[in-house]
Design a protein around this motif. Sequence first.
Motif, PDB file in Angstrom:
ATOM      1  N   TYR A 207     -58.225 -71.848  -1.624  1.00  0.00           N
ATOM      2  CA  TYR A 207     -59.220 -72.212  -0.608  1.00  0.00           C
ATOM      3  C   TYR A 207     -59.098 -71.417   0.688  1.00  0.00           C
ATOM      4  CZ  TYR A 207     -59.176 -76.283  -3.715  1.00  0.00           C
ATOM      5  OH  TYR A 207     -59.203 -77.094  -4.816  1.00  0.00           O
ATOM      6  N   GLY A 208     -58.156 -70.469   0.749  1.00  0.00           N
ATOM      7  CA  GLY A 208     -57.879 -69.845   2.049  1.00  0.00           C
ATOM      8  C   GLY A 208     -57.356 -70.891   3.020  1.00  0.00           C
ATOM      9  N   ASP A 209     -56.616 -71.853   2.484  1.00  0.00           N
ATOM     10  CA  ASP A 209     -56.171 -73.008   3.264  1.00  0.00           C
ATOM     11  C   ASP A 209     -54.862 -72.653   3.988  1.00  0.00           C
ATOM     12  OD1 ASP A 209     -55.907 -75.520   4.301  1.00  0.00           O
ATOM     13  OD2 ASP A 209     -55.496 -76.520   2.391  1.00  0.00           O
ATOM     14  N   GLY A 210     -55.005 -71.868   5.043  1.00  0.00           N
ATOM     15  CA  GLY A 210     -53.824 -71.452   5.780  1.00  0.00           C
ATOM     16  C   GLY A 210     -54.177 -70.514   6.920  1.00  0.00           C
TER      17      GLY A 210
ATOM     18  N   ARG B 101     -52.655 -73.297  -2.315  1.00  0.00           N
ATOM     19  CA  ARG B 101     -53.971 -73.530  -1.706  1.00  0.00           C
ATOM     20  C   ARG B 101     -54.395 -72.396  -0.779  1.00  0.00           C
ATOM     21  NH1 ARG B 101     -55.804 -79.094  -1.501  1.00  0.00           N
ATOM     22  NH2 ARG B 101     -56.601 -78.629   0.580  1.00  0.00           N
ATOM     23  N   GLY B 102     -53.451 -71.546  -0.407  1.00  0.00           N
ATOM     24  CA  GLY B 102     -53.838 -70.349   0.346  1.00  0.00           C
ATOM     25  C   GLY B 102     -54.753 -69.474  -0.492  1.00  0.00           C
TER      26      GLY B 102
ATOM     27  N   LEU C 227     -57.272 -68.016   6.945  1.00  0.00           N
ATOM     28  CA  LEU C 227     -57.324 -67.129   5.779  1.00  0.00           C
ATOM     29  C   LEU C 227     -58.727 -67.002   5.173  1.00  0.00           C
ATOM     30  CD1 LEU C 227     -54.014 -68.257   3.968  1.00  0.00           C
ATOM     31  CD2 LEU C 227     -54.347 -66.223   5.378  1.00  0.00           C
TER      32      LEU C 227
END
Lengths: 271, 271
Positions: free
Chosen positions: A22-25, A18-19, A142
């Motif tokens: 979605y830039g989920d981090g 998910r990084g 991110l």
Amino acid sequence: MLSWVNGAPGEQLSVRDRGLAYGDGLFETIAVRGGRIPLLARHMARLADGCRRLSIPLDLVLIERELQAFSGQLGEGVAKLIVSRGEGQRGYAPPQPCQPLRILQAAPLPQYPAAHAEQGVRLFPCETRLAEQPLLAGLKHLNRLEQVLARAEWQDPECAEGLMRDSSGRVIEGVYSNLFLVVDGGLVSAQLSRCGVAGVMRAEILQQAQLLGLSVELRDVSFDELLDADEVFLCNSLYGIWPVRALQERHWSVGPLTRKLQAIVCDLLSK
Amino acid sequence: MLSWVNGAPGEQLSVRDRGLAYGDGLFETIAVRGGRIPLLARHMARLADGCRRLSIPLDLVLIERELQAFSGQLGEGVAKLIVSRGEGQRGYAPPQPCQPLRILQAAPLPQYPAAHAEQGVRLFPCETRLAEQPLLAGLKHLNRLEQVLARAEWQDPECAEGLMRDSSGRVIEGVYSNLFLVVDGGLVSAQLSRCGVAGVMRAEILQQAQLLGLSVELRDVSFDELLDADEVFLCNSLYGIWPVRALQERHWSVGPLTRKLQAIVCDLLSK
């Protein structure tokens, strides 16, 4: 260069992380000197805050241990830490439970021209504005397309950094730095409640200013106030402090408070 | 499941990819039926627009060929395409030249309850607001933390989607859908000049509405206007159209225009 994924040597991650999706981090860019991390506690504090705000259940004890082991192997350089929420199925809903991904990448310490720190830098006035999103303000997450667009605005090596304003025109920060003004002998910097990254060096400078008995104001800053400031400087965790010597037609000479803080920070980074 | 990286079977990417580091890229979520892509031209047009606006030099002919080959192998399902600017050194500046990364991932078609399309869905009113960033508005880019935060606001399966508003409270879209209002027999939807994703199904519906001779307004939409609308529906490229049957205390029955467009879109997706 050295690269670890989840604590073991590795250079790859899953396309389902998910990084990426979605830039989920979150990330941290960390100066390593002599195997040690001068600003370790501040990096860990910011990471912990980011994980809390994004509900990423990172094992902070584990990541700190990995970071220290990694830095010991690296010796001198930059350790970039990326933490993502980990792999997920299709869809935005955070997986329950989730297994955060931990990446550590090494890079050489950047070789900036000595003149940046000595004589100061020219700021490029970026047209790209920072959108106002209080839920993400201050975090080093991110989602960095705004910085990518802003940094792509200029190639002129004469400009070492770019000035970023928010949608309302308020002065916020550099593309990869925070920004301070010296006004009437005290420090002024943007409050970061709507956008911006709360840098670890910014936090360090705020504390050093307090120890020096300086007044510190974190508030909205207009472009005109920036131009009127007695001194202006940039900071980040890799280069410490760069005086700003020019922005458009305005020129500054390097002021005494900038030099004083620069010496303190330089000392701290070389420890 | 099927997964390709740069045109060959693969499930991993480099930790140095800018898609991970900065969300520096775009994606498309693509319905595949009988090996074919019903909305191929629209997906390609949006991807081309995104690459142009982010200055990502993607080979569009190559990616379309890959997408068609991938879909042929997949048969029935969802093809998720991710394009990033590729690997880079440390720092936001886009590498020159850059080698964009192409990822194709397969997933099963989502199995939504039939009631969503038949009786309609309840909308959850998300507190997470969309920040206003004209430079990124409309794009399906990889900076999706707002959607992650919004989708994490509710677990109640009663709510199939969430309503997203912008910082000023204007009605924009769903978390993974676009939103239409029926007002006086015509369609109204948010203009997406400040935020939001310009969905391919939204574009298709706008064209179908024109063919039906309906009036279409793309403009600012207030929350009160939404509550006052005669019919409300959601759309995306996977499920087509879902009527909205409830939001807070407001209830709608499924209206004739929603049903008419739903039938058209359903026909289109099953081709």
